[in-house]
Design a protein around this motif. Sequence first.
Motif, PDB file in Angstrom:
ATOM      1  N   ARG A   1      35.859 -19.417 -11.018  1.00  0.00           N
ATOM      2  CA  ARG A   1      37.025 -19.905 -11.643  1.00  0.00           C
ATOM      3  C   ARG A   1      38.344 -20.123 -10.853  1.00  0.00           C
ATOM      4  O   ARG A   1      38.204 -20.120  -9.567  1.00  0.00           O
ATOM      5  CB  ARG A   1      37.518 -18.157 -12.074  1.00  0.00           C
TER       6      ARG A   1
ATOM      7  N   ALA B   1      42.400 -20.999 -10.506  1.00  0.00           N
ATOM      8  CA  ALA B   1      43.741 -20.344 -10.681  1.00  0.00           C
ATOM      9  C   ALA B   1      44.653 -20.722  -9.752  1.00  0.00           C
ATOM     10  O   ALA B   1      44.546 -21.572  -8.481  1.00  0.00           O
ATOM     11  CB  ALA B   1      43.596 -18.917 -10.321  1.00  0.00           C
TER      12      ALA B   1
ATOM     13  N   THR C   1      36.001  -9.453 -14.496  1.00  0.00           N
ATOM     14  CA  THR C   1      36.370 -10.416 -13.491  1.00  0.00           C
ATOM     15  C   THR C   1      35.619 -11.715 -14.436  1.00  0.00           C
ATOM     16  O   THR C   1      34.382 -11.790 -14.624  1.00  0.00           O
ATOM     17  CB  THR C   1      35.672 -10.818 -12.023  1.00  0.00           C
ATOM     18  N   ASP C   2      36.539 -12.693 -15.079  1.00  0.00           N
ATOM     19  CA  ASP C   2      36.022 -13.691 -15.830  1.00  0.00           C
ATOM     20  C   ASP C   2      35.654 -14.830 -15.078  1.00  0.00           C
ATOM     21  O   ASP C   2      36.340 -15.073 -14.489  1.00  0.00           O
ATOM     22  CB  ASP C   2      37.239 -14.096 -16.731  1.00  0.00           C
ATOM     23  N   VAL C   3      34.460 -15.392 -15.091  1.00  0.00           N
ATOM     24  CA  VAL C   3      34.015 -16.540 -14.435  1.00  0.00           C
ATOM     25  C   VAL C   3      33.307 -17.502 -15.447  1.00  0.00           C
ATOM     26  O   VAL C   3      32.776 -17.112 -16.528  1.00  0.00           O
ATOM     27  CB  VAL C   3      33.250 -16.082 -13.260  1.00  0.00           C
ATOM     28  N   THR C   4      33.071 -18.655 -14.893  1.00  0.00           N
ATOM     29  CA  THR C   4      32.028 -19.612 -15.799  1.00  0.00           C
ATOM     30  C   THR C   4      30.944 -20.086 -14.769  1.00  0.00           C
ATOM     31  O   THR C   4      30.981 -20.183 -13.700  1.00  0.00           O
ATOM     32  CB  THR C   4      33.036 -20.704 -16.049  1.00  0.00           C
TER      33      THR C   4
ATOM     34  N   ARG D   1      40.037 -22.014  -6.006  1.00  0.00           N
ATOM     35  CA  ARG D   1      38.640 -21.630  -6.592  1.00  0.00           C
ATOM     36  C   ARG D   1      38.159 -20.577  -5.993  1.00  0.00           C
ATOM     37  O   ARG D   1      37.862 -20.744  -4.689  1.00  0.00           O
ATOM     38  CB  ARG D   1      37.911 -22.961  -6.658  1.00  0.00           C
TER      39      ARG D   1
ATOM     40  N   HIS E   1      31.128 -18.648 -20.258  1.00  0.00           N
ATOM     41  CA  HIS E   1      31.781 -17.379 -20.193  1.00  0.00           C
ATOM     42  C   HIS E   1      30.904 -16.301 -19.735  1.00  0.00           C
ATOM     43  O   HIS E   1      30.097 -15.947 -20.475  1.00  0.00           O
ATOM     44  CB  HIS E   1      32.771 -17.001 -21.223  1.00  0.00           C
TER      45      HIS E   1
ATOM     46  N   TRP F   1      41.648 -19.838 -21.406  1.00  0.00           N
ATOM     47  CA  TRP F   1      40.886 -19.464 -20.330  1.00  0.00           C
ATOM     48  C   TRP F   1      41.762 -19.645 -19.159  1.00  0.00           C
ATOM     49  O   TRP F   1      41.639 -18.683 -18.209  1.00  0.00           O
ATOM     50  CB  TRP F   1      39.844 -20.714 -20.010  1.00  0.00           C
TER      51      TRP F   1
ATOM     52  N   ARG G   1      43.035 -16.260 -18.926  1.00  0.00           N
ATOM     53  CA  ARG G   1      42.133 -15.133 -18.494  1.00  0.00           C
ATOM     54  C   ARG G   1      41.891 -15.120 -17.068  1.00  0.00           C
ATOM     55  O   ARG G   1      41.457 -14.143 -16.403  1.00  0.00           O
ATOM     56  CB  ARG G   1      40.828 -15.341 -18.956  1.00  0.00           C
ATOM     57  N   THR G   2      42.138 -16.453 -16.372  1.00  0.00           N
ATOM     58  CA  THR G   2      41.761 -16.677 -14.800  1.00  0.00           C
ATOM     59  C   THR G   2      42.732 -16.794 -14.059  1.00  0.00           C
ATOM     60  O   THR G   2      42.661 -17.259 -12.885  1.00  0.00           O
ATOM     61  CB  THR G   2      40.697 -17.673 -14.973  1.00  0.00           C
TER      62      THR G   2
END
Length: 172
Positions: free
Chosen positions: A22, A24, A46-49, A60, A83, A155, A158-159
């Motif tokens: 993620r 930011a 924790t939102d990640v990809t 990152r 996601h 997105w 969220r991150t």
Amino acid sequence: MENQAIEEILNETFAGLTLYCRDAAIEAHLWSKYEVNQIIMERGFTDVTYKIGGFTKNCRYLIASSKGKDLSIFNPNAKILGHIVLQANSYFKVLSIQHQADKTQILLLNIPKKGVAFFNQATINLEDQIILEAEAQFKQHIEAAPIPALQSPDWIARTAFPIGMDNEGLFF
């Protein structure tokens, strides 16, 4: 700690390990608070990809975890983002911090709560392998184009926050 307990912790941590990320916009006074081998806890989900491309922001979080839950089975739009969510109150060990130009990558290993004391005093050979992979990822993606879907306002919102600390830099 008994060998069986250690084996359980290692299996829970490393079996099925995958790299997620993620990005930011994190100010230097916040990301500079992270230290290698530090154990942190994130209170929220924790939102990640799993879709790793070029940096969309200056910082990152590259997260090695065996605990990611794919949200695409519940939400078709989640597949576009790749996601994945990690459980609230997750613990992480900071494995490395890399800088190049205006980009920073913080490598976190998702560890079980019962493994906090163990990982606080031990370094596992597998950690070195993860660090090498993270370094390769950083070099590969530092100049790569970002994935367009990961630049959506939803997105990014969220991150947007740092992992394991509040926006003032206080660790949870």
